[in-house]
Enzyme design. Structure first.
Site, mmCIF file in Angstrom:
data_model
loop_
_atom_site.group_PDB
_atom_site.id
_atom_site.type_symbol
_atom_site.label_atom_id
_atom_site.label_comp_id
_atom_site.label_asym_id
_atom_site.label_seq_id
_atom_site.Cartn_x
_atom_site.Cartn_y
_atom_site.Cartn_z
ATOM 1 C CG ASN A 9 -1.701 1.240 1.347
ATOM 2 O OD1 ASN A 9 -1.781 1.925 0.294
ATOM 3 N ND2 ASN A 9 -2.410 1.590 2.509
ATOM 4 C CE LYS A 11 0.040 3.426 4.489
ATOM 5 N NZ LYS A 11 -0.284 3.952 6.038
ATOM 6 C CG HIS A 95 -5.901 1.863 4.982
ATOM 7 N ND1 HIS A 95 -5.578 2.838 6.050
ATOM 8 C CD2 HIS A 95 -5.020 1.200 4.932
ATOM 9 C CE1 HIS A 95 -4.283 2.705 6.289
ATOM 10 N NE2 HIS A 95 -3.983 1.455 5.510
ATOM 11 C CD GLU A 97 -3.144 5.732 6.628
ATOM 12 O OE1 GLU A 97 -3.025 5.659 5.343
ATOM 13 O OE2 GLU A 97 -2.084 5.369 7.013
ATOM 14 C CD GLU A 167 -3.650 -2.551 7.386
ATOM 15 O OE1 GLU A 167 -2.729 -2.913 6.915
ATOM 16 O OE2 GLU A 167 -4.330 -1.642 7.302
ATOM 17 N N GLY A 173 1.873 2.569 10.753
ATOM 18 C CA GLY A 173 2.813 3.522 10.627
ATOM 19 C C GLY A 173 3.466 4.081 11.867
ATOM 20 C CB SER A 212 4.689 -1.420 12.382
ATOM 21 O OG SER A 212 4.195 0.089 12.578
HETATM 22 C C1 PEP Z 1 -1.190 0.121 5.956
HETATM 23 O O1 PEP Z 1 -1.101 1.396 5.701
HETATM 24 O O2 PEP Z 1 -1.832 -0.615 5.673
HETATM 25 C C2 PEP Z 1 -0.190 -0.379 6.894
HETATM 26 C C3 PEP Z 1 0.089 -1.306 7.318
HETATM 27 O O3 PEP Z 1 0.855 0.720 6.870
HETATM 28 P P1 PEP Z 1 2.328 0.458 7.906
HETATM 29 O O4 PEP Z 1 3.001 -0.800 7.223
HETATM 30 O O5 PEP Z 1 3.381 1.644 7.590
HETATM 31 O O6 PEP Z 1 2.117 0.287 9.339
#
Ligand code: PEP
Length: 260
Positions: A9, A11, A95, A97, A167, A173, A212
């Site tokens: 992803n 983003k 997601h 976000e 998630e 993040g 992460s």
């Molecule tokens: C994500 O945005 O789906 C995600 C898992 O981000 P990160 O790996 O940066 O935590």
């Protein structure tokens, strides 16, 4: 055996030129990894150009969002049909976000998941609890509530193809990933809920962990029996790092490639 799926992803990162440089660096190494399916989810502007570079390879193209209508007066939105036309096989839906920053409700997520399937796309449905919900002991109910709403319009056949990404919002993040054990527990809960509602179709649903994930901790998640791959944000921006995670996800005996 479920083939693990590792999705990048990106983003709101990478111009078309940067996306092309990533694909050129990663593709030769991704092409020789077997037993794992790989999806790249660039921003809308790079979908077509990345899709062209992926043609003829087993690496699939995914979008990060979609609207539920096929067309109409929805300024700034992109429809499922449009994504399918540029070669997307997958689309990330719900997601955190989008839920947190753009007001995406469970009801909208439900419509988007249905619309994705109707256009021949496989949704990667994101679910997960906030830190406050975890601290209040609400992790399991929040995750199953999101799941119930998002899958309300699906058939067992859809669910067999669905990808769910667990998630935890507090892990995205932040550098604070969940433990492998907890990712496995919640992934198992997700599969058990789906099995209760849709029966054995849930045996082929892939449940990823996201939050992460890096090459340093990926093995801890990817070796868990209920975890079928990873949704990777920050670490997917670097070709070396992303290829390393894909290599850790490969399951000997897995078939690789896309589901039929
Ligand atoms: C994500 O945005 O789906 C995600 C898992 O981000 P990160 O790996 O940066 O935590």
């Amino acid at each position: 055996m479920r083939t693990p799926l590792v999705a990048a992803n990106w983003k709101m990162h990478k111009t078309r030129a940067e996306a092309a440089a990533f694909v050129e660096a990663a593709l030769p190494r991704l092409a020789v990894v077997e037993g794992v399916e790989v999806v790249l989810c660039p921003p809308y502007t790079a979908l077509e150009s990345v899709g062209r570079l992926l043609q003829g390879t087993a690496v699939r193209l995914g979008a990060q969002n979609l609207h539920w209508e096929r067309q109409g007066a929805f300024t700034g939105e992109v429809s499922p049909t449009m994504l399918a036309e540029v070669g997307c096989a997958y689309v990330i839906v719900g997601h955190s976000e989008r839920r947190r920053l753009f007001g995406e409700t469970d009801d909208r997520v439900r419509r988007k998941v249905r619309a994705a399937f109707d256009a021949g796309l496989v949704p990667i449905l994101c679910v997960g609890e906030t830190l406050e919900e975890r601290q209040a002991g609400l992790t399991d109910s929040r995750v199953t509530d999101q799941l119930a709403e998002a899958t309300a319009d699906l058939s067992a056949e859809d669910v067999a193809r669905l990808v769910v990404a667990y998630e935890p919002v507090w892990a995205i993040g932040t550098g604070h990933a969940a433990t492998g054990e907890e990712a496995n527990r919640v992934s198992g809960l997700i599969r058990a809920w789906l099995r209760g509602r849709f029966g054995s179709a849930a045996d082929t649903t892939r449940v990823q962990y996201g939050g992460s994930v890096t090459t340093r901790n990926a093995a801890e998640f990817l070796q868990q029996p209920e975890v079928d791959g990873a949704l990777v944000g920050g670490a997917s921006l670097d070709a070396e790092e992303f290829v390393g995670i894909v290599q850790l996800a490969a399951r000997p005996g897995g078939t690789g490639g896309a589901p039929g």
